[in-house]
Write a protein that holds these residues in place. Sequence first.
Motif, PDB file in Angstrom:
ATOM      1  N   ASN A 289     -16.463  23.858 -12.102  1.00  0.00           N
ATOM      2  CA  ASN A 289     -15.596  23.887 -10.815  1.00  0.00           C
ATOM      3  C   ASN A 289     -15.407  22.661  -9.952  1.00  0.00           C
ATOM      4  O   ASN A 289     -15.858  21.726 -10.309  1.00  0.00           O
ATOM      5  CB  ASN A 289     -16.118  25.053 -10.135  1.00  0.00           C
ATOM      6  CG  ASN A 289     -17.449  24.617  -9.520  1.00  0.00           C
ATOM      7  OD1 ASN A 289     -17.768  23.496  -9.131  1.00  0.00           O
ATOM      8  ND2 ASN A 289     -18.403  25.381  -9.190  1.00  0.00           N
ATOM      9  N   ASP A 290     -14.282  22.802  -9.193  1.00  0.00           N
ATOM     10  CA  ASP A 290     -13.948  21.559  -8.376  1.00  0.00           C
ATOM     11  C   ASP A 290     -15.077  21.103  -7.523  1.00  0.00           C
ATOM     12  O   ASP A 290     -15.111  19.745  -7.677  1.00  0.00           O
ATOM     13  CB  ASP A 290     -12.725  21.940  -7.591  1.00  0.00           C
ATOM     14  CG  ASP A 290     -11.474  21.940  -8.130  1.00  0.00           C
ATOM     15  OD1 ASP A 290     -11.253  21.219  -9.384  1.00  0.00           O
ATOM     16  OD2 ASP A 290     -10.394  22.559  -7.510  1.00  0.00           O
ATOM     17  N   ILE A 291     -15.790  21.621  -6.780  1.00  0.00           N
ATOM     18  CA  ILE A 291     -16.792  21.074  -6.003  1.00  0.00           C
ATOM     19  C   ILE A 291     -18.044  20.323  -6.941  1.00  0.00           C
ATOM     20  O   ILE A 291     -18.442  19.452  -6.745  1.00  0.00           O
ATOM     21  CB  ILE A 291     -17.580  22.020  -5.013  1.00  0.00           C
ATOM     22  CG1 ILE A 291     -18.521  21.463  -4.288  1.00  0.00           C
ATOM     23  CG2 ILE A 291     -18.579  23.086  -6.007  1.00  0.00           C
ATOM     24  CD1 ILE A 291     -17.814  20.673  -3.250  1.00  0.00           C
ATOM     25  N   ARG A 292     -17.976  20.833  -8.118  1.00  0.00           N
ATOM     26  CA  ARG A 292     -19.102  20.055  -9.031  1.00  0.00           C
ATOM     27  C   ARG A 292     -18.312  18.842  -9.656  1.00  0.00           C
ATOM     28  O   ARG A 292     -19.216  17.896  -9.661  1.00  0.00           O
ATOM     29  CB  ARG A 292     -19.785  20.902 -10.188  1.00  0.00           C
ATOM     30  CG  ARG A 292     -20.621  21.877  -9.653  1.00  0.00           C
ATOM     31  CD  ARG A 292     -21.465  22.903 -10.621  1.00  0.00           C
ATOM     32  NE  ARG A 292     -21.640  22.337 -11.749  1.00  0.00           N
ATOM     33  CZ  ARG A 292     -21.215  22.858 -13.088  1.00  0.00           C
ATOM     34  NH1 ARG A 292     -20.667  23.985 -13.321  1.00  0.00           N
ATOM     35  NH2 ARG A 292     -21.677  22.100 -14.221  1.00  0.00           N
TER      36      ARG A 292
ATOM     37  N   ASP B  62      -8.890  22.397   0.143  1.00  0.00           N
ATOM     38  CA  ASP B  62      -8.961  23.906  -0.021  1.00  0.00           C
ATOM     39  C   ASP B  62     -10.431  24.267   0.102  1.00  0.00           C
ATOM     40  O   ASP B  62     -11.388  23.652   0.166  1.00  0.00           O
ATOM     41  CB  ASP B  62      -8.181  24.459  -1.055  1.00  0.00           C
ATOM     42  CG  ASP B  62      -8.714  24.173  -2.434  1.00  0.00           C
ATOM     43  OD1 ASP B  62      -9.983  23.733  -2.617  1.00  0.00           O
ATOM     44  OD2 ASP B  62      -8.161  24.359  -3.435  1.00  0.00           O
ATOM     45  N   ASN B  63     -10.557  25.670   0.096  1.00  0.00           N
ATOM     46  CA  ASN B  63     -11.958  26.192   0.220  1.00  0.00           C
ATOM     47  C   ASN B  63     -12.735  25.971  -1.176  1.00  0.00           C
ATOM     48  O   ASN B  63     -14.065  26.420  -1.005  1.00  0.00           O
ATOM     49  CB  ASN B  63     -11.915  27.668   0.632  1.00  0.00           C
ATOM     50  CG  ASN B  63     -11.603  28.096   1.804  1.00  0.00           C
ATOM     51  OD1 ASN B  63     -11.918  27.401   2.826  1.00  0.00           O
ATOM     52  ND2 ASN B  63     -10.813  28.995   1.914  1.00  0.00           N
TER      53      ASN B  63
ATOM     54  N   ALA C 281     -15.638  15.027   7.265  1.00  0.00           N
ATOM     55  CA  ALA C 281     -14.429  13.927   6.798  1.00  0.00           C
ATOM     56  C   ALA C 281     -13.746  15.039   5.971  1.00  0.00           C
ATOM     57  O   ALA C 281     -12.725  14.413   5.777  1.00  0.00           O
ATOM     58  CB  ALA C 281     -15.258  12.701   6.098  1.00  0.00           C
ATOM     59  N   VAL C 282     -14.150  15.743   5.727  1.00  0.00           N
ATOM     60  CA  VAL C 282     -13.553  16.579   4.853  1.00  0.00           C
ATOM     61  C   VAL C 282     -13.334  18.279   5.217  1.00  0.00           C
ATOM     62  O   VAL C 282     -13.985  18.943   5.621  1.00  0.00           O
ATOM     63  CB  VAL C 282     -14.114  17.184   3.301  1.00  0.00           C
ATOM     64  CG1 VAL C 282     -13.189  17.949   2.417  1.00  0.00           C
ATOM     65  CG2 VAL C 282     -14.364  15.775   2.897  1.00  0.00           C
ATOM     66  N   LEU C 283     -12.031  18.434   5.773  1.00  0.00           N
ATOM     67  CA  LEU C 283     -11.705  19.768   6.532  1.00  0.00           C
ATOM     68  C   LEU C 283     -11.243  20.916   5.389  1.00  0.00           C
ATOM     69  O   LEU C 283     -10.339  20.254   4.835  1.00  0.00           O
ATOM     70  CB  LEU C 283     -10.425  19.377   7.584  1.00  0.00           C
ATOM     71  CG  LEU C 283     -10.952  18.676   8.678  1.00  0.00           C
ATOM     72  CD1 LEU C 283      -9.996  18.452   9.797  1.00  0.00           C
ATOM     73  CD2 LEU C 283     -12.437  18.816   9.444  1.00  0.00           C
ATOM     74  N   THR C 284     -11.618  21.974   5.663  1.00  0.00           N
ATOM     75  CA  THR C 284     -11.168  22.959   4.796  1.00  0.00           C
ATOM     76  C   THR C 284     -10.563  24.156   5.712  1.00  0.00           C
ATOM     77  O   THR C 284     -10.980  24.267   6.811  1.00  0.00           O
ATOM     78  CB  THR C 284     -12.343  23.592   4.000  1.00  0.00           C
ATOM     79  OG1 THR C 284     -13.477  24.195   4.558  1.00  0.00           O
ATOM     80  CG2 THR C 284     -12.917  22.409   2.983  1.00  0.00           C
TER      81      THR C 284
ATOM     82  N   LEU D 241      -3.434  22.750   8.509  1.00  0.00           N
ATOM     83  CA  LEU D 241      -4.238  22.055   7.285  1.00  0.00           C
ATOM     84  C   LEU D 241      -3.415  22.247   6.007  1.00  0.00           C
ATOM     85  O   LEU D 241      -3.259  21.418   5.277  1.00  0.00           O
ATOM     86  CB  LEU D 241      -5.623  22.643   7.292  1.00  0.00           C
ATOM     87  CG  LEU D 241      -6.499  22.219   6.274  1.00  0.00           C
ATOM     88  CD1 LEU D 241      -7.829  21.826   6.846  1.00  0.00           C
ATOM     89  CD2 LEU D 241      -6.452  22.889   5.137  1.00  0.00           C
ATOM     90  N   SER D 242      -2.999  23.691   6.017  1.00  0.00           N
ATOM     91  CA  SER D 242      -2.016  23.831   4.845  1.00  0.00           C
ATOM     92  C   SER D 242      -0.992  23.009   4.478  1.00  0.00           C
ATOM     93  O   SER D 242      -0.493  22.655   3.296  1.00  0.00           O
ATOM     94  CB  SER D 242      -1.802  25.581   4.934  1.00  0.00           C
ATOM     95  OG  SER D 242      -0.914  25.908   3.570  1.00  0.00           O
TER      96      SER D 242
END
Length: 198
Positions: free
Chosen positions: A91-94, A118-119, A126-129, A148-149
């Motif tokens: 997955n993206d976070i990993r 994104d979520n 530093a990273v806004l979701t 943000l979108s």
Amino acid sequence: QIRLPEDEEELELLADLFDAFSKDDKRSFTKCILALDGWLCRIEKPPKSDDIGQSAFYSGRYKCYGLNCQAACDANLRFAMFDVAAPGGVNDIRAFARSKAFHRWLIYISPDYFIVSDNAYCPTLAVLTPFNGNQISDEARIEYNNLLSERRSRIENAFGLLVTKWRIFKRPLNFSLEKNSQIASVAAQLHNYVINMD
């Protein structure tokens, strides 16, 4: 060339690019410098390997084999970071956690600036979701999500442009894993070159 901004002047220039692109006439969401997301570069089923199982490359979400590429772009759709980070089943976070150079860079940027994602990513200073559905309790959070979108859509546009321009990505890549990774990385560099020349 794909490279992260190195000084305050470059950060300010990137923030100005996003501000010029935005419809936010109140200038209430400034200092965004990059948009971050993952892209699945589709590949044919890889050969069996002792190092990584074939199933690691299978993305259940997209129902195909692939490579998880993590990327961040500016408002002009140029990649500032592009990393073939993990097999497609990750997955993206990993996968993002494997982008060590980007994480080191994030630590040292001025706290005045931020990137949007994104979520799938963890929010930090530093990273806004975006807020998810059950967190949206007032008009301010709805406006925040919209702003943000608007900025985050730039990375989706960058991936769309990459795939449209380099039509080799219209079908799964069918070379070795190493060559598939090189093709994705070189295409990202050519993507920037074309934008700069235009």
